[in-house]
Design a protein around this motif. Structure first.
Motif, mmCIF file in Angstrom:
data_model
loop_
_atom_site.group_PDB
_atom_site.id
_atom_site.type_symbol
_atom_site.label_atom_id
_atom_site.label_comp_id
_atom_site.label_asym_id
_atom_site.label_seq_id
_atom_site.Cartn_x
_atom_site.Cartn_y
_atom_site.Cartn_z
ATOM 1 N N PHE A 129 0.993 -1.360 -0.095
ATOM 2 C CA PHE A 129 -0.090 0.079 -0.059
ATOM 3 C C PHE A 129 0.880 1.174 -0.124
ATOM 4 N N ILE A 130 0.470 2.218 -0.660
ATOM 5 C CA ILE A 130 1.173 3.453 -0.631
ATOM 6 C C ILE A 130 0.220 4.663 -0.508
ATOM 7 N N ASP A 131 0.680 5.709 0.226
ATOM 8 C CA ASP A 131 -0.124 7.074 0.398
ATOM 9 C C ASP A 131 0.304 7.798 -1.067
ATOM 10 N N ALA A 132 -0.826 7.620 -1.924
ATOM 11 C CA ALA A 132 -0.548 8.523 -2.911
ATOM 12 C C ALA A 132 -2.036 8.647 -3.793
ATOM 13 N N VAL A 133 -2.062 9.627 -4.807
ATOM 14 C CA VAL A 133 -3.261 9.499 -5.464
ATOM 15 C C VAL A 133 -3.564 8.644 -6.299
ATOM 16 N N ASP A 134 -2.518 8.200 -7.140
ATOM 17 C CA ASP A 134 -2.337 7.141 -7.998
ATOM 18 C C ASP A 134 -1.604 5.958 -7.592
ATOM 19 N N ASP A 135 -1.901 4.663 -8.376
ATOM 20 C CA ASP A 135 -1.415 3.545 -7.953
ATOM 21 C C ASP A 135 0.271 3.848 -8.785
ATOM 22 N N TYR A 136 1.227 3.130 -8.234
ATOM 23 C CA TYR A 136 2.405 3.163 -8.773
ATOM 24 C C TYR A 136 2.956 1.782 -9.420
ATOM 25 N N GLU A 154 5.554 -0.342 -11.631
ATOM 26 C CA GLU A 154 6.896 -0.425 -12.581
ATOM 27 C C GLU A 154 6.848 -1.918 -13.066
ATOM 28 N N ILE A 155 7.303 -1.981 -14.280
ATOM 29 C CA ILE A 155 7.592 -3.233 -14.885
ATOM 30 C C ILE A 155 8.729 -3.259 -15.547
ATOM 31 N N ASN A 156 9.572 -4.168 -15.258
ATOM 32 C CA ASN A 156 10.970 -4.594 -15.626
ATOM 33 C C ASN A 156 11.780 -3.013 -15.529
ATOM 34 N N GLY A 157 11.656 -2.353 -14.297
ATOM 35 C CA GLY A 157 12.552 -1.419 -14.230
ATOM 36 C C GLY A 157 12.071 -0.160 -14.780
ATOM 37 N N ALA A 158 10.810 0.005 -15.486
ATOM 38 C CA ALA A 158 10.571 1.377 -16.000
ATOM 39 C C ALA A 158 8.980 1.432 -15.527
ATOM 40 N N ILE A 159 8.556 2.621 -15.254
ATOM 41 C CA ILE A 159 7.395 3.097 -14.771
ATOM 42 C C ILE A 159 6.459 2.937 -16.000
ATOM 43 N N ALA A 160 5.411 1.979 -15.717
ATOM 44 C CA ALA A 160 4.441 1.685 -16.721
ATOM 45 C C ALA A 160 3.452 2.813 -17.151
ATOM 46 N N THR A 161 3.351 2.975 -18.376
ATOM 47 C CA THR A 161 2.440 3.813 -19.116
ATOM 48 C C THR A 161 1.167 3.355 -19.987
ATOM 49 N N GLY A 162 0.302 4.083 -20.432
ATOM 50 C CA GLY A 162 -0.493 3.526 -21.482
ATOM 51 C C GLY A 162 -1.202 2.395 -21.091
ATOM 52 N N ARG A 163 -1.369 1.553 -22.098
ATOM 53 C CA ARG A 163 -2.382 0.232 -22.072
ATOM 54 C C ARG A 163 -1.626 -0.686 -21.007
ATOM 55 N N PRO A 164 -0.295 -0.906 -20.959
ATOM 56 C CA PRO A 164 0.241 -1.752 -20.061
ATOM 57 C C PRO A 164 -0.377 -1.507 -18.536
ATOM 58 N N ARG A 165 -0.117 -0.147 -18.278
ATOM 59 C CA ARG A 165 -0.402 0.683 -16.916
ATOM 60 C C ARG A 165 -2.117 0.093 -16.742
ATOM 61 N N ALA A 166 -2.845 0.564 -17.704
ATOM 62 C CA ALA A 166 -4.310 0.605 -17.496
ATOM 63 C C ALA A 166 -4.886 -0.621 -17.362
ATOM 64 N N VAL A 169 5.469 -3.512 -8.345
ATOM 65 C CA VAL A 169 6.675 -3.570 -8.906
ATOM 66 C C VAL A 169 7.007 -5.170 -9.612
ATOM 67 N N SER A 170 6.761 -5.147 -10.898
ATOM 68 C CA SER A 170 6.949 -6.525 -11.416
ATOM 69 C C SER A 170 8.349 -6.927 -12.276
ATOM 70 N N THR A 171 8.892 -7.764 -11.995
ATOM 71 C CA THR A 171 10.219 -7.797 -12.861
ATOM 72 C C THR A 171 10.064 -9.376 -13.361
ATOM 73 N N ASN A 172 10.398 -9.445 -14.704
ATOM 74 C CA ASN A 172 10.517 -10.739 -15.462
ATOM 75 C C ASN A 172 12.015 -11.220 -15.301
ATOM 76 N N ARG A 173 12.087 -12.423 -14.956
ATOM 77 C CA ARG A 173 13.376 -13.320 -15.058
ATOM 78 C C ARG A 173 13.750 -13.832 -16.370
ATOM 79 N N PHE A 174 13.227 -13.481 -17.493
ATOM 80 C CA PHE A 174 13.312 -14.086 -18.811
ATOM 81 C C PHE A 174 13.185 -12.964 -19.938
ATOM 82 N N PRO A 175 13.556 -13.260 -20.896
ATOM 83 C CA PRO A 175 13.718 -12.127 -21.951
ATOM 84 C C PRO A 175 12.591 -11.825 -22.647
ATOM 85 N N THR A 176 11.578 -10.781 -21.954
ATOM 86 C CA THR A 176 10.268 -10.372 -22.502
ATOM 87 C C THR A 176 10.592 -9.603 -23.885
#
Lengths: 323, 323
Positions: free
Chosen positions: B47-54, B56-68, B90-97
């Motif tokens: 849980f975070i105290d924020a207006v929006d969810d945070y 992060e996928i594979n080290g980058a902040i998700a935007t657009g459709r992946p975030r949605a 925070v999600s990290t794939n241990r294989f080459p996406t």
């Protein structure tokens, strides 16, 4: 007396795939083709005093199945003519058959017209086409020039023949036939059709959908709408290949080179005049274009590494006696 | 408090293609998959105290459709938990996406298990799988380890989830995932499914035939008959690709490299232990083998020019909390 006949191969725009009657070689779906000037076969027939027919194809004495198919065709005419005379048949393709272009269409169209003349049967064009169909459904189309329709046949309907769709004035289209490199042995089309009919879960849907593509193509032809004609051709083409791909085991006629070339054509379409693709039961790729644009496409494709050779052809005439 | 969950991707043996209910993301056909040990995703939520969810996928902040897609999944859980708290994911794939392996299965399976724990909902496995399905049908399967079945869903049946097919003792199979070179942009699978449903003359026949392939695969699994399992997988695979190829415009996921590799596998089969092929909605080729034979196939394929990288994997476990 020797009869010399010239006939031309054709490429189907809406595809023939599947038989409604194997014995009579009747197609389960209608097809529309364009007879091509550049793909010519010349066949000479004469009576000989011999025990067996003499069959020579492209300079070599035919044996096995190729010979048997010709002899069976001659037998059908001997039955009609109530004759047991033996024939010499010498057939030569003026295009690279070894490179994978089917020659049975032009070969059996020429043979049919030649043998009719030799036996003095006086069959009309429709009858000639019907007889040619027994040997090869695409030969039924090569009896005619230009755009040719072969309807679907009901089981037992041995009278089925093709008919020419006359366009006045002519519509000057052309085809480019790209022979692709890497010739894996393909499943012969008769075997492929049977396997598709017996094992593909999509065969019935193919037979149901094919007349729709065919009607779209006929309407486009009447309207001289190349885009609509090309789209109908591509839909028929990919559906035919997909119906075979779902067979057991899968039949994949497209080679890596074919797929690579399809990608190249998609890119070239962005900057060149319209061109539409079709592929028969093999890896070669054929483009349909307006005749004035054939040269540009030929130039653009000529250097592609996937292509072994490429032939540009305008519209061809009907099978006819040349001497 | 941060919940860490590990989940693994899966490869379908009998293919999911087509939805019976888009809004609820229900599959029109049953599928059977194998969860793979080597394709691991780790997801951490708090849980975070924020207006929006945070997100992060594979080290980058998700935007657009992946975030949605992630936020929509969180919204479904917030509705169940009657909470409006925002989360860090925070999600990290241990294989080459990047190399073309879909990560939504493992990603949404991990997210589902993690969020259930964070909200202390106490859902059981079947419920977790059902919730994961809303985000991704293959994620419903990745909630479980080993062999997993996701039945077809009737429109409106929001309770649909996958189930594990437990084999005791385990059957030690393995998969080799060959990432092929030349990555043309593929049609996204949801778009491909919709186009197939709307325009392919073979879609209905696919939906009718798929349960048969699935039943063959289930019987083969129960009998531990690799040949029968592999055949059912290949039939399902080629039929799925064929159904898409007949769409308008055609959807061809196989690349020149895929076709070339299929040819190579056919040749290698002559001298190597049994291996069976499948391809998802992209150009990669996956082989199913008995685990003791994976190394020989890996060795035989490793130097093929069509392959960019190749991963060998045994059977993976269910999605689970790791900390």
């Amino acid at each position: 007396m020797t009869i010399h006949v010239s006939a031309r191969a054709n490429i189907a725009l809406t595809k023939y795939w599947g038989k409604s009657d194997r014995a009579l070689n009747l197609p389960a779906v209608p097809s529309l083709s364009l007879t091509l000037d550049a793909l010519e076969t010349e066949t000479s027939v004469s009576f000989i005093d011999a025990v067996d027919d003499y069959i020579e194809i492209n300079g070599a004495i035919a044996t096995g199945r190729p010979r048997a198919r010709v002899v069976e065709h001659l037998d059908r005419f001997r039955a009609i003519a109530r004759s047991d005379r033996r024939l010499s048949v010498v057939s030569t393709n003026r295009f690279p058959t070894a490179a994978g272009l089917a020659s049975s269409a032009s070969g059996f169209a020429a043979l049919t017209v030649a043998v009719d003349a030799l036996f003095e049967l006086g069959l009309n064009r429709e009858e000639l086409s019907s007889h040619a169909r027994r040997a090869s459904a695409s030969a039924a189309r090569s009896v005619f020039g230009g755009f040719v329709e072969l309807p679907a046949g009901s089981a037992g309907d041995d009278s089925l023949g093709a008919r020419e769709i006359v366009l006045t004035p002519p519509w000057e289209l052309a085809m480019l036939i790209a022979i692709v490199s890497g010739r894996e042995k393909a499943t012969p089309s008769t075997e492929g059709m049977e396997r598709t009919r017996e094992t593909s879960p999509f065969y019935r849907a193919w037979v149901e959908a094919a007349p729709g593509f065919h009607q779209q193509a006929l309407h486009a032809l009447a309207a001289r709408d190349l885009h609509a004609l090309g789209r109908a051709m591509e839909r028929s083409t990919f559906a035919f290949h997909a119906s075979a791909m779902a067979a057991d085991p899968p039949i994949v006629y497209l080679s890596p080179s074919t797929l690579s070339l399809i990608g190249a054509v998609h890119e070239l379409r962005e900057k060149l005049p319209p061109a539409y693709m079709t592929m028969d039961a093999g890896p070669n790729l054929i483009l349909l274009v307006e005749a004035p644009h054939a040269e540009r496409w030929l130039h653009a494709l000529r250097e592609r590494p996937e292509i072994e050779s490429i032939v540009s052809s305008g519209i061809g005439e009907e099978a006819r006696i040349v001497g």
